[in-house]
Design a protein around this motif. Structure first.
Motif, PDB file in Angstrom:
ATOM      1  N   GLY A 169       0.837  -0.978  -0.074  1.00  0.00           N
ATOM      2  CA  GLY A 169      -0.029  -0.301   0.164  1.00  0.00           C
ATOM      3  C   GLY A 169       0.832   1.271  -0.128  1.00  0.00           C
ATOM      4  O   GLY A 169       2.062   1.195   0.041  1.00  0.00           O
ATOM      5  N   GLY A 170       0.256   2.352  -0.263  1.00  0.00           N
ATOM      6  CA  GLY A 170       0.907   3.714  -0.202  1.00  0.00           C
ATOM      7  C   GLY A 170       1.654   4.074   1.066  1.00  0.00           C
ATOM      8  O   GLY A 170       2.740   4.775   1.262  1.00  0.00           O
ATOM      9  N   THR A 171       0.843   3.455   2.475  1.00  0.00           N
ATOM     10  CA  THR A 171       1.322   3.767   3.646  1.00  0.00           C
ATOM     11  C   THR A 171       2.202   2.460   4.191  1.00  0.00           C
ATOM     12  O   THR A 171       2.987   2.545   4.909  1.00  0.00           O
ATOM     13  N   LYS A 172       1.707   1.324   3.693  1.00  0.00           N
ATOM     14  CA  LYS A 172       2.471   0.055   4.628  1.00  0.00           C
ATOM     15  C   LYS A 172       2.392  -1.375   3.682  1.00  0.00           C
ATOM     16  O   LYS A 172       1.739  -1.220   2.696  1.00  0.00           O
ATOM     17  N   ILE A 173       3.396  -2.108   4.194  1.00  0.00           N
ATOM     18  CA  ILE A 173       3.451  -3.300   3.430  1.00  0.00           C
ATOM     19  C   ILE A 173       3.058  -4.453   4.433  1.00  0.00           C
ATOM     20  O   ILE A 173       3.794  -4.368   5.494  1.00  0.00           O
ATOM     21  N   LEU A 174       1.863  -5.181   4.102  1.00  0.00           N
ATOM     22  CA  LEU A 174       1.624  -6.036   5.052  1.00  0.00           C
ATOM     23  C   LEU A 174       1.852  -7.534   4.312  1.00  0.00           C
ATOM     24  O   LEU A 174       1.345  -7.829   3.273  1.00  0.00           O
ATOM     25  N   SER A 175       2.673  -8.120   4.974  1.00  0.00           N
ATOM     26  CA  SER A 175       2.907  -9.862   4.222  1.00  0.00           C
ATOM     27  C   SER A 175       2.573 -10.728   5.022  1.00  0.00           C
ATOM     28  O   SER A 175       2.666 -10.702   6.437  1.00  0.00           O
ATOM     29  N   GLY A 176       2.433 -12.022   4.511  1.00  0.00           N
ATOM     30  CA  GLY A 176       1.832 -13.115   5.445  1.00  0.00           C
ATOM     31  C   GLY A 176       1.960 -14.431   4.699  1.00  0.00           C
ATOM     32  O   GLY A 176       2.171 -14.592   3.325  1.00  0.00           O
ATOM     33  N   LEU A 194      -0.416 -18.086   9.336  1.00  0.00           N
ATOM     34  CA  LEU A 194       0.796 -18.836   9.959  1.00  0.00           C
ATOM     35  C   LEU A 194       1.699 -17.681  10.533  1.00  0.00           C
ATOM     36  O   LEU A 194       2.366 -17.864  11.446  1.00  0.00           O
ATOM     37  N   ALA A 195       1.803 -16.689   9.905  1.00  0.00           N
ATOM     38  CA  ALA A 195       2.839 -15.622  10.063  1.00  0.00           C
ATOM     39  C   ALA A 195       2.545 -14.448   9.394  1.00  0.00           C
ATOM     40  O   ALA A 195       1.970 -14.475   8.149  1.00  0.00           O
ATOM     41  N   LYS A 196       2.591 -13.248   9.920  1.00  0.00           N
ATOM     42  CA  LYS A 196       2.314 -12.085   9.533  1.00  0.00           C
ATOM     43  C   LYS A 196       3.265 -10.869   9.759  1.00  0.00           C
ATOM     44  O   LYS A 196       3.858 -11.030  10.818  1.00  0.00           O
ATOM     45  N   SER A 197       3.642  -9.960   8.815  1.00  0.00           N
ATOM     46  CA  SER A 197       4.474  -8.836   9.447  1.00  0.00           C
ATOM     47  C   SER A 197       4.081  -7.423   8.683  1.00  0.00           C
ATOM     48  O   SER A 197       3.342  -7.570   7.606  1.00  0.00           O
ATOM     49  N   ARG A 198       4.133  -6.474   9.435  1.00  0.00           N
ATOM     50  CA  ARG A 198       3.524  -5.017   8.760  1.00  0.00           C
ATOM     51  C   ARG A 198       4.844  -3.969   9.024  1.00  0.00           C
ATOM     52  O   ARG A 198       5.556  -3.957  10.014  1.00  0.00           O
ATOM     53  N   ALA A 235      10.039 -10.607   3.030  1.00  0.00           N
ATOM     54  CA  ALA A 235       9.372 -11.832   2.691  1.00  0.00           C
ATOM     55  C   ALA A 235      10.518 -13.026   3.205  1.00  0.00           C
ATOM     56  O   ALA A 235      10.204 -13.979   3.629  1.00  0.00           O
ATOM     57  N   ALA A 236      11.568 -12.602   3.075  1.00  0.00           N
ATOM     58  CA  ALA A 236      12.815 -13.613   3.307  1.00  0.00           C
ATOM     59  C   ALA A 236      12.707 -13.533   5.029  1.00  0.00           C
ATOM     60  O   ALA A 236      12.848 -14.689   5.314  1.00  0.00           O
ATOM     61  N   GLN A 237      12.684 -12.367   5.458  1.00  0.00           N
ATOM     62  CA  GLN A 237      12.631 -12.432   6.886  1.00  0.00           C
ATOM     63  C   GLN A 237      11.528 -13.222   7.583  1.00  0.00           C
ATOM     64  O   GLN A 237      11.642 -13.769   8.518  1.00  0.00           O
ATOM     65  N   LEU A 238      10.237 -13.050   7.028  1.00  0.00           N
ATOM     66  CA  LEU A 238       9.015 -13.650   7.517  1.00  0.00           C
ATOM     67  C   LEU A 238       9.186 -15.249   7.410  1.00  0.00           C
ATOM     68  O   LEU A 238       8.974 -15.929   8.278  1.00  0.00           O
ATOM     69  N   GLY A 284      10.301 -20.121  10.469  1.00  0.00           N
ATOM     70  CA  GLY A 284      10.815 -21.478  10.495  1.00  0.00           C
ATOM     71  C   GLY A 284      10.203 -22.216   9.210  1.00  0.00           C
ATOM     72  O   GLY A 284      10.294 -23.596   9.046  1.00  0.00           O
ATOM     73  N   ILE A 285       9.404 -21.677   8.421  1.00  0.00           N
ATOM     74  CA  ILE A 285       8.849 -22.207   7.449  1.00  0.00           C
ATOM     75  C   ILE A 285       9.848 -22.233   6.011  1.00  0.00           C
ATOM     76  O   ILE A 285      10.248 -21.135   5.711  1.00  0.00           O
ATOM     77  N   ARG A 286      10.347 -23.487   5.281  1.00  0.00           N
ATOM     78  CA  ARG A 286      11.227 -23.381   4.214  1.00  0.00           C
ATOM     79  C   ARG A 286      10.491 -22.880   2.927  1.00  0.00           C
ATOM     80  O   ARG A 286       9.487 -22.981   2.730  1.00  0.00           O
TER      81      ARG A 286
END
Ligand SMILES: [Zn+2]
Length: 320
Positions: A11-18, A27-31, A50-53, A58-60
């Protein structure tokens, strides 16, 4: 068997990954905040986060079936290219090519409102409704259109720019250059702009009283004041209801959907202040044939709606 998908809502203000399963489990989420400094920096940040998430969960990487990215429009779907996006401030950026290279595997890129419509259609409570519109009312306004159970993108991916439907030809100037677009009158940005104007004229004291010191009043403060019975707040909300109602009645008459789902930060924040009045407006203004069985509701998927769409885009093979 459950598959796992990596989804990113840019988004223009945030990146939400999951990381989400096809069963709908997250299973996992980061903002993260969307970094300033242009597209290169933003794309690098998406790939790194994405790599950090993956690492933190712990998911390969081999366990992930696919990666899907939702980006603000306008978006050329075939090229996976953002084109002149007012919300990102980007010209032409080949998001699909650039992220596939950075992430070392092909990624799917879809417009954010289309992705949300897919999320609603496959994971929401109205999934049996094959004519479904999803409308986001957030910092901007947009729509995703499902017709006959398929996503409708138009010729090049440009369909669904509901925020730029003109609902008042003499209205405020929009970022797109036209006057009186819905987005210029009823979006989060439009609300903040109108509250600034009111404050500049010494009006809206009840709304300012609900605003924390040092903060600019926005949709949240407007809602708080309206819930306390502030008349200026109620009047502004009544205008927003009217503009949204005009636009939604137009859509109901144009497309005759079974269900219209509303989401986005402004909609979910103001919820009760908007939902029923908008329903009533549409009931008064759309053709009887188009309104009689029309369901208008708020999404049950909240902020994660786009991530659910990412799962659908990767795992539902008949998404067209
Ligand atoms: Zn516009």
């Amino acid at each position: 068997m459950r598959e796992l998908v990596l989804g990113v809502d840019l988004g223009g203000t945030k990146i939400l990954s999951g990381i989400i399963g096809t069963d709908g489990g997250i299973l996992a989420k980061s903002r993260l905040l969307t970094p300033a400094g242009g597209p290169e920096r933003v794309l690098d940040t998406i790939a790194a986060s994405a790599a950090q998430l993956l690492q933190a969960s712990g998911i390969r990487e081999q366990e992930i079936t696919g990666i899907a990215i939702a980006a603000p429009g306008p978006l050329d779907f075939a090229e996976g290219m953002v084109r002149d996006s007012p919300n990102l401030g980007w010209g032409r950026v080949k998001v699909k090519e650039e992220l596939s290279r950075r992430m070392g595997r092909p990624v799917i890129v879809e417009k954010d409102t289309n992705m949300a419509a897919l999320g609603e259609y496959y994971y929401g409570p109205y999934s049996k409704c094959r004519e479904l519109l999803y409308i986001t009312v957030s910092t901007g306004i947009g729509a995703g259109i499902i017709i006959g159970g398929n996503l409708y993108r138009g010729r090049a991916g440009g369909a669904g720019e509901f925020g730029h439907m003109v609902v008042d030809a003499q209205g405020a100037l929009c970022n797109c250059g036209r006057r009186g677009c819905l987005e210029a009158l009823a979006s989060g940005n439009a609300i903040s702009r109108q509250l600034d104007e009111m404050a500049g004229q010494g009006r809206g004291q009840g709304i300012l009283a609900c605003t924390p010191a040092g903060k600019r009043p926005g949709p949240r403060e407007l809602a708080a004041a309206a819930r306390q019975g502030d008349e200026e707040a109620e009047l502004l909300i009544a205008r927003i209801v009217q503009y949204l109602g005009i636009g939604i009645a137009n859509l109901a008459n144009l497309l005759n959907p079974e269900v219209i789902i509303l989401g986005g930060g402004v909609m979910l924040g103001l919820r009760d202040l908007l939902l029923q009045p908008v329903r009533e407006y549409v009931q008064r203004h759309a053709f009887a044939l188009n309104r009689e069985d029309l369901i208008i509701d708020c999404t049950a998927l909240g902020d994660d709606i786009v991530l659910y769409g990412c799962v659908a885009a990767v795992s539902i093979k008949d998404v067209k």
